[in-house]
Design a protein around this motif. Structure first.
Motif, PDB file in Angstrom:
ATOM      1  N   LEU A 128       0.813  -1.214   0.000  1.00 23.45           N
ATOM      2  CA  LEU A 128       0.000   0.000   0.000  1.00 23.45           C
ATOM      3  C   LEU A 128       0.849   1.268   0.000  1.00 23.45           C
ATOM      4  O   LEU A 128       0.361   2.343  -0.313  1.00 23.45           O
ATOM      5  CB  LEU A 128      -0.928  -0.001   1.221  1.00 23.45           C
ATOM      6  N   GLU A 129       2.135   1.162   0.345  1.00 21.02           N
ATOM      7  CA  GLU A 129       3.018   2.322   0.386  1.00 21.02           C
ATOM      8  C   GLU A 129       3.618   2.647  -0.983  1.00 21.02           C
ATOM      9  O   GLU A 129       4.145   3.738  -1.174  1.00 21.02           O
ATOM     10  CB  GLU A 129       4.115   2.114   1.424  1.00 21.02           C
ATOM     11  N   CYS A 130       3.586   1.730  -1.915  1.00 23.38           N
ATOM     12  CA  CYS A 130       4.054   1.972  -3.284  1.00 23.38           C
ATOM     13  C   CYS A 130       2.828   2.336  -4.121  1.00 23.38           C
ATOM     14  O   CYS A 130       2.295   1.513  -4.862  1.00 23.38           O
ATOM     15  CB  CYS A 130       4.775   0.747  -3.841  1.00 23.38           C
ATOM     16  N   LYS A 131       2.386   3.572  -3.996  1.00 25.40           N
ATOM     17  CA  LYS A 131       1.088   3.947  -4.547  1.00 25.40           C
ATOM     18  C   LYS A 131       1.138   5.016  -5.625  1.00 25.40           C
ATOM     19  O   LYS A 131       0.115   5.457  -6.103  1.00 25.40           O
ATOM     20  CB  LYS A 131       0.184   4.414  -3.408  1.00 25.40           C
ATOM     21  N   TYR A 132       2.332   5.475  -6.044  1.00 28.15           N
ATOM     22  CA  TYR A 132       2.423   6.482  -7.103  1.00 28.15           C
ATOM     23  C   TYR A 132       2.338   5.787  -8.458  1.00 28.15           C
ATOM     24  O   TYR A 132       3.005   4.786  -8.683  1.00 28.15           O
ATOM     25  CB  TYR A 132       3.743   7.232  -7.017  1.00 28.15           C
TER      26      TYR A 132
END
Length: 153
Positions: A128-132
Motif C-alpha cells: 500500500l506504500e508503493c502507490k504512485y
C-alpha cells in the motif's frame, strides 16, 4: 480491505478481510467480546497476509516484480544509475538499468539501479506504500515517497 464491526444482534466483533485482486486472501474472524488470544493472533496474521500479499509477482504485467521496499536519501541499496525519467515506465527503467540485476521505480519519476535490493536498513514495506502511478504507464505503480517498487532487470 478489512472491516471490523460490532454486531449488536450477535453480541460479538466480526472482521472480514479481502484483497482486491485475482488471488483473493479471505479471512473471517469472529471474536466474542471476551475473545481468546488465539483469535487475536489469527486476525493479526490475516491482516499481515493481506497487506504484504503480492499476487502479481510472476504474472504478465508484473513479471519480475519483487516488492515494495523502504529507501532514504542515501539510496544505498540501488545506488547506481539514479535518474529522473520523463514519462517513467518499467521498460524505460529496464533499458536504463541494463547490466544490473535490479531496478527500483520511486515516487513516480525516479529510476534506480543496483545489484541487491534488501538489507535490514531497507526492509520490505507494505504494498500500500508503493502507490504512485508511473507517468508513462498509468496502470503500473512506480513506488512512493522513499519507497521503491523493485523489479528484476
Amino acid at each position: 480491505m478489512c472491516i471490523r464491526r460490532y454486531s449488536w444482534y450477535k453480541k460479538e466483533f466480526v472482521t472480514h478481510c479481502k484483497s482486491q485482486s485475482e488471488n483473493i486472501v479471505f479471512c473471517s474472524y469472529k471474536d466474542k467480546l471476551h475473545g481468546t488470544m488465539k483469535n487475536l493472533i489469527v486476525l493479526a496474521l490475516c491482516l499481515v497476509s493481506v497487506v504484504y500479499s503480492n499476487p502479481y509477482r510472476n504474472s504478465g504485467l508484473y513479471r519480475g516484480y519483487v516488492g515494495c521496499f523502504v529507501d532514504d536519501r542515501n539510496h544505498l541499496m540501488l545506488r547506481y544509475g539514479k535518474r529522473v525519467l520523463h514519462r517513467n515506465s518499467l521498460e524505460k527503467c529496464r533499458h536504463h538499468c541494463r547490466g544490473y540485476r535490479y531496478l527500483g521505480l520511486q515516487a513516480g519519476r525516479w529510476c534506480l539501479c543496483g545489484n541487491r535490493y534488501y538489507s535490514r536498513a531497507y526492509p520490505q514495506a507494505s504494498e500500500l506504500e508503493c502507490k504512485y502511478r508511473c507517468p508513462g504507464e498509468p496502470n503500473r505503480m512506480c513506488g512512493g515517497a522513499w519507497r521503491n517498487s523493485i523489479y528484476k532487470v
